[in-house]
Design a protein around this motif. Structure first.
Motif, short mmCIF file in Angstrom:
data_model
loop_
_atom_site.label_atom_id
_atom_site.label_comp_id
_atom_site.label_asym_id
_atom_site.label_seq_id
_atom_site.Cartn_x
_atom_site.Cartn_y
_atom_site.Cartn_z
N GLY A 1 2.91 6.98 -12.39
CA GLY A 1 2.66 6.80 -13.81
C GLY A 1 1.32 6.11 -14.03
O GLY A 1 0.84 5.39 -13.14
N PRO A 2 0.71 6.28 -15.19
CA PRO A 2 -0.62 5.71 -15.46
C PRO A 2 -0.69 4.21 -15.23
O PRO A 2 -1.70 3.70 -14.74
N GLU A 3 0.39 3.49 -15.58
CA GLU A 3 0.37 2.03 -15.45
C GLU A 3 0.41 1.55 -14.00
O GLU A 3 0.21 0.36 -13.72
N TRP A 4 0.66 2.47 -13.07
CA TRP A 4 0.74 2.11 -11.65
C TRP A 4 -0.43 2.65 -10.84
O TRP A 4 -0.49 2.45 -9.64
N GLN A 5 -1.36 3.33 -11.49
CA GLN A 5 -2.46 3.96 -10.75
C GLN A 5 -3.63 3.02 -10.49
O GLN A 5 -4.52 3.35 -9.71
N ASP A 6 -3.62 1.88 -11.14
CA ASP A 6 -4.71 0.92 -10.94
C ASP A 6 -4.18 -0.49 -11.13
O ASP A 6 -4.64 -1.22 -12.01
N PRO A 7 -3.20 -0.90 -10.30
CA PRO A 7 -2.57 -2.21 -10.51
C PRO A 7 -3.56 -3.35 -10.30
O PRO A 7 -4.46 -3.27 -9.47
N GLY A 8 -3.36 -4.43 -11.07
CA GLY A 8 -4.27 -5.56 -10.97
C GLY A 8 -4.30 -6.18 -9.59
O GLY A 8 -5.34 -6.70 -9.16
N TYR A 9 -3.18 -6.12 -8.86
CA TYR A 9 -3.14 -6.73 -7.54
C TYR A 9 -3.84 -5.88 -6.48
O TYR A 9 -4.15 -6.37 -5.39
N ASP A 10 -4.11 -4.59 -6.79
CA ASP A 10 -4.76 -3.71 -5.82
C ASP A 10 -5.47 -2.58 -6.57
O ASP A 10 -4.99 -1.45 -6.62
N PRO A 11 -6.63 -2.88 -7.16
CA PRO A 11 -7.35 -1.86 -7.95
C PRO A 11 -7.54 -0.56 -7.19
O PRO A 11 -7.98 -0.55 -6.04
N GLY A 12 -7.15 0.53 -7.85
CA GLY A 12 -7.32 1.85 -7.24
C GLY A 12 -6.36 2.16 -6.12
O GLY A 12 -6.53 3.17 -5.44
N ASN A 13 -5.34 1.30 -5.93
CA ASN A 13 -4.37 1.52 -4.85
C ASN A 13 -5.07 1.71 -3.50
O ASN A 13 -4.66 2.54 -2.68
N GLN A 14 -6.09 0.93 -3.26
CA GLN A 14 -6.86 1.09 -2.03
C GLN A 14 -6.12 0.60 -0.79
O GLN A 14 -6.40 1.05 0.32
N HIS A 15 -5.15 -0.31 -0.98
CA HIS A 15 -4.46 -0.89 0.17
C HIS A 15 -2.94 -0.83 0.06
O HIS A 15 -2.24 -1.32 0.96
N SER A 16 -2.43 -0.28 -1.01
CA SER A 16 -0.97 -0.25 -1.20
C SER A 16 -0.59 0.84 -2.18
O SER A 16 -1.39 1.23 -3.03
N ILE A 17 0.65 1.30 -2.05
CA ILE A 17 1.19 2.31 -2.96
C ILE A 17 2.50 1.77 -3.54
O ILE A 17 3.42 1.44 -2.79
N PRO A 18 2.60 1.65 -4.87
CA PRO A 18 3.84 1.13 -5.48
C PRO A 18 5.05 1.94 -5.06
O PRO A 18 4.99 3.16 -4.95
N TYR A 19 6.18 1.22 -4.84
CA TYR A 19 7.41 1.88 -4.39
C TYR A 19 8.53 1.76 -5.43
O TYR A 19 9.00 2.76 -5.96
N MET A 20 8.98 0.56 -5.70
CA MET A 20 10.05 0.32 -6.68
C MET A 20 9.73 -0.94 -7.49
O MET A 20 8.97 -1.80 -7.03
N TRP A 21 10.29 -1.04 -8.68
CA TRP A 21 10.14 -2.26 -9.45
C TRP A 21 11.50 -2.72 -9.93
O TRP A 21 12.45 -1.95 -9.96
N TRP A 22 11.60 -4.00 -10.30
CA TRP A 22 12.89 -4.59 -10.62
C TRP A 22 12.73 -5.73 -11.60
O TRP A 22 11.60 -6.18 -11.90
N THR A 23 13.85 -6.22 -12.11
CA THR A 23 13.86 -7.46 -12.88
C THR A 23 14.83 -8.42 -12.19
O THR A 23 15.67 -8.01 -11.39
N THR A 24 14.68 -9.70 -12.49
CA THR A 24 15.60 -10.71 -11.98
C THR A 24 16.28 -11.38 -13.16
O THR A 24 15.62 -11.85 -14.09
N GLY A 25 17.62 -11.40 -13.10
CA GLY A 25 18.43 -12.07 -14.12
C GLY A 25 19.68 -12.59 -13.44
O GLY A 25 19.60 -13.27 -12.43
N PHE A 26 20.83 -12.20 -13.96
CA PHE A 26 22.07 -12.56 -13.26
C PHE A 26 23.14 -11.50 -13.51
O PHE A 26 23.08 -10.73 -14.46
N GLY A 27 24.10 -11.46 -12.59
CA GLY A 27 25.24 -10.57 -12.73
C GLY A 27 26.51 -11.40 -12.79
O GLY A 27 26.58 -12.48 -12.19
#
Length: 401
Positions: free
Chosen positions: A166-192
């Motif tokens: 998705g567009p929001e994952w193609q240039d993440p702030g932590y790794d501009p241009g995905n030069q060293h990493s490729i996003p896999y999954m995302w999550w939230t933390t709360g409680f169950g």
């Protein structure tokens, strides 16, 4: 490597994350031919083909009588993928048939090892010579891993399925241009929590400090996540480096500690077994419980005060013995159908836009797994704090002593 031949899903689901950092320099020879041969045919999108050159071709040089033509330059050799791949991942954090599918498609044997905590993984790879090729790091830790020489640059020409992000994952702030990493999954933390044991509707972090649930509650065995819960309750940033604010958070956690049954490394197992009624937890973990027969009464809550949003990324490790196979594996994981199969099995949302057409609508429509923009605006991301991380570690040690 201890368990390099273990297959995925071989033991009880464990959980995810914490913190660290790293750097690297390799450079894998580019090879469109290898990609064409090994990338998944099911990919929804493909990279744009290069434009056909236009203009007048260069003239063929005229040879003098008796002159022989110059030798034709040898073509640049294409990289050949290695026959094996060493993967280091969380347990139950990949599709049931994903590894088998990759092996069948490429002929590459996958040696799949699992870790039970983020600290275990970061300790193992911090030697810079772990023997693993690819692991799954928290996205915000990528700059630190890069700085320490623990991850290598990616050759994106070997990962054509990157167009599926998705567009929001193609240039993440932590790794501009995905030069060293490729996003896999995302999550939230709360409680169950289990509604069979707790009849009221819980909506606030305050529930995890409620004395009436004493000895039936758990917090994650993850110091950044635990301090984040306390900091959010206090109205502070989860990335504060203020000693005064961290001391307030520590005092709040010390107040909570006697009420807890445990700090858990297995929120899935604890909620499913009924060992705890209420647990600090990651969204996908609770989903795995609530969609099982034994966990039908377990629900997930993103607290009204907000929570944590994070992501994991695939990285090529320093001194990886099989770098070309790693690129092919990452590319395979970005295939639309494969990415959807992963999400449908582990109940974590991925960054793959092309995969959404294959994802179970029940997951896409679940606001706890795929929250709306209003809730996303309340979420904070844990950042790499560099040397200031020690402030958290010291207080965590004090809390747990």
């Amino acid at each position: 490597m201890s368990d390099m031949d273990r297959t995925p899903g071989s033991s009880r689901p464990i959980s995810r994350r914490s913190v660290l950092r790293a750097m690297g320099l390799l450079g894998v020879a580019g090879a469109g031919t290898v990609v064409a041969a090994c990338s998944s045919p099911a990919a929804t999108s493909a990279p744009a083909t290069a434009a056909t050159p236009t203009g007048t071709p260069a003239p063929t040089p005229t040879l003098e009588p008796g002159q022989t033509p110059p030798p034709t330059p040898e073509p640049t050799p294409q990289p050949t993928p290695e026959g094996e791949l060493n993967v280091y991942n969380w347990d139950e954090y990949i599709g049931e048939d994903t590894v088998k599918g990759f092996e069948e498609q490429t002929g590459i044997k996958v040696n799949y090892d699992i870790f039970d905590s983020y600290e275990t993984m970061t300790t193992k790879i911090s030697t810079g010579n772990s023997g693993y090729d690819v692991t799954f790091a928290t996205g915000v830790d990528v700059p630190g891993l890069l700085a320490r020489g623990l991850v290598l640059p990616l050759d994106l020409s070997l990962i054509p399925n990157i167009v599926n992000l998705g567009p929001e994952w193609q240039d993440p702030g932590y790794d501009p241009g995905n030069q060293h990493s490729i996003p896999y999954m995302w999550w939230t933390t709360g409680f169950g929590y289990n509604k069979a044991n707790i009849s009221e509707d819980l909506t606030s972090w305050e529930a995890l400090w409620d004395p009436k649930y004493a000895n039936h509650m758990a917090m994650l065995d993850d110091y950044r996540e635990v301090f984040a819960a306390a900091l959010i309750r206090l109205g502070y940033s989860v990335n504060t480096t203020s000693d005064a604010e961290l001391d307030e958070a520590l005092a709040l956690l010390e107040e909570q500690k006697p009420l807890l049954r445990k700090y858990t490394a297995d929120d899935i197992g604890d909620l499913k077994s009924g060992n705890v009624w209420l647990s600090h937890a990651w969204s996908g973990d609770v989903a795995q419980v609530s969609w099982s027969k034994r966990g039908k009464d377990v629900v997930y809550v993103i607290p009204s005060e907000g929570g944590i949003r994070g992501s994991d990324a695939m990285v090529l490790l320093a001194n990886a013995p099989h770098p070309i196979a790693t690129h092919l594996f990452i590319n395979y994981m970005l295939d639309a159908q494969v990415a959807a199969d992963n999400t449908n099995y582990i109940y974590y949302m991925g960054p793959n836009e092309a995969a959404k057409q294959f994802i179970d609508p029940a997951i896409l429509d679940d606001p706890t797994l795929n929250p709306d923009k209003a809730m996303v605006a309340k979420l904070q991301e844990l950042l790499d704090l560099g040397p200031d991380l020690q402030k958290y570690q010291e207080r965590w040690t004090k809390l747990r002593s």
